[in-house]
Design a protein around this motif. Sequence first.
Motif, PDB file in Angstrom:
ATOM      1  N   LYS A 138       0.856  -1.181   0.000  1.00  0.00           N
ATOM      2  CA  LYS A 138       0.000   0.000   0.000  1.00  0.00           C
ATOM      3  C   LYS A 138       0.890   1.227   0.000  1.00  0.00           C
ATOM      4  O   LYS A 138       1.662   1.464   0.942  1.00  0.00           O
ATOM      5  N   THR A 193      -2.942  -0.125   8.610  1.00  0.00           N
ATOM      6  CA  THR A 193      -3.157  -0.061   7.156  1.00  0.00           C
ATOM      7  C   THR A 193      -3.306  -1.463   6.590  1.00  0.00           C
ATOM      8  O   THR A 193      -4.189  -1.728   5.764  1.00  0.00           O
ATOM      9  N   ARG A 249      -6.749  -2.879   7.317  1.00  0.00           N
ATOM     10  CA  ARG A 249      -7.823  -2.303   6.493  1.00  0.00           C
ATOM     11  C   ARG A 249      -7.804  -2.817   5.061  1.00  0.00           C
ATOM     12  O   ARG A 249      -8.817  -2.753   4.367  1.00  0.00           O
ATOM     13  N   MET A 250      -6.686  -3.335   4.621  1.00  0.00           N
ATOM     14  CA  MET A 250      -6.669  -3.987   3.307  1.00  0.00           C
ATOM     15  C   MET A 250      -7.312  -5.366   3.358  1.00  0.00           C
ATOM     16  O   MET A 250      -7.796  -5.868   2.343  1.00  0.00           O
ATOM     17  N   LEU A 264      -9.355  -0.393   2.522  1.00  0.00           N
ATOM     18  CA  LEU A 264      -8.313   0.202   1.683  1.00  0.00           C
ATOM     19  C   LEU A 264      -7.988  -0.767   0.561  1.00  0.00           C
ATOM     20  O   LEU A 264      -7.816  -1.974   0.806  1.00  0.00           O
TER      21      LEU A 264
END
Length: 362
Positions: free
Chosen positions: A12, A68, A71-72, A77
């Motif tokens: 990301k 992060t 959230r993927m 995301l």
Amino acid sequence: MSARLEAEHLYKVFGRKPDQAVERLRKSADREELRADGTTAAVIDASFTVEPGEIFVIMGLSGSGKSTLLRMLNGLLEPTAGHVRFGGQDLTEISERQLREVRSKKISMVFQHFALFPHRSVRDNAAYGLEVQGVPRAERERRADEALALCGLAGWEKSWPDELSGGMQQRVGLARALATDADLLLMDESFSALDPLIRRDMQDQLIELQKTLKKTIVFITHDLNEAMRLGDRIAVMRDGRIVQTGTAQDILMRPANDYVASFTQDVDRSRVLTAGSVMDTDLSGDEADCDCETARPDTPFTELCAISARVSHPVAVLDADDRLVGVVPARRLVAFLGEEQAAAGARAVPQEKGPEKVMSRA
């Protein structure tokens, strides 16, 4: 039945030309090089598998990329590159509508700050995910009440969030996730806002619930003691990368690098290690008396220290069929904990005989 979660080479990148940044990272560019160009690599080449019914903990300091990455996993995301598969379905390849359906029925999230609706009762908060799914009121209230009871909140269904303590509010958040009967629970620093005693109670609650529910859980934390208490396996992140994945004992005893070793130096090892993790499997040296008190591979370390203090020889470790699989000389206890902690470990369990310290035979 819980399903398997797979993350495959996830990246990301935030900023200009993220695809080009991924290519540079694949060619060994580091995070600082990209930052100089105004690009932030939040997650770099993260791969792991979470087995059904496993608690998989992702831990790291602030800015390491752990939230992060979480959230993927549920599509909040979109990865710059890589794939997320859950139950054989590639979540990075499905439509937005399909992804919303997966998030409403198969994946639940428990947040750090409770995220309760103040104008809804405890029952209605717990039933919210079911309401989004369109479940009829009677059914969703029944399932919400069952989830609340599992979380120790029976009798509080008609209360309001501001009538509950912080720990109780977090239990409502957990009940909301459980009520949907989702296969995958994503927990983002879910207990970090709680005071230490309540935090430990919530950890106990999760461990007990997992014995029955056997959900697939990804738990984010910056606290290594919490990670080692909860995690079947742990992934340690630094600067966007996973630098080591393994059991708590793997990470304590075989840190992949100096960074991981620095994390573990202040951990209470006696809470993590077992006889199986410290025993000597080379049986050609020290001999043990199997007619005396023995240990099993899963014997906790403090109990092992106490046994060692009561016998005058290395402790024999026997498997389920009473076969000798290893020995633990007193000197190995000292090597892992140091003289003072090893002796303290022996004192932590009531002595049946022999007040001598472990160190007297090292």
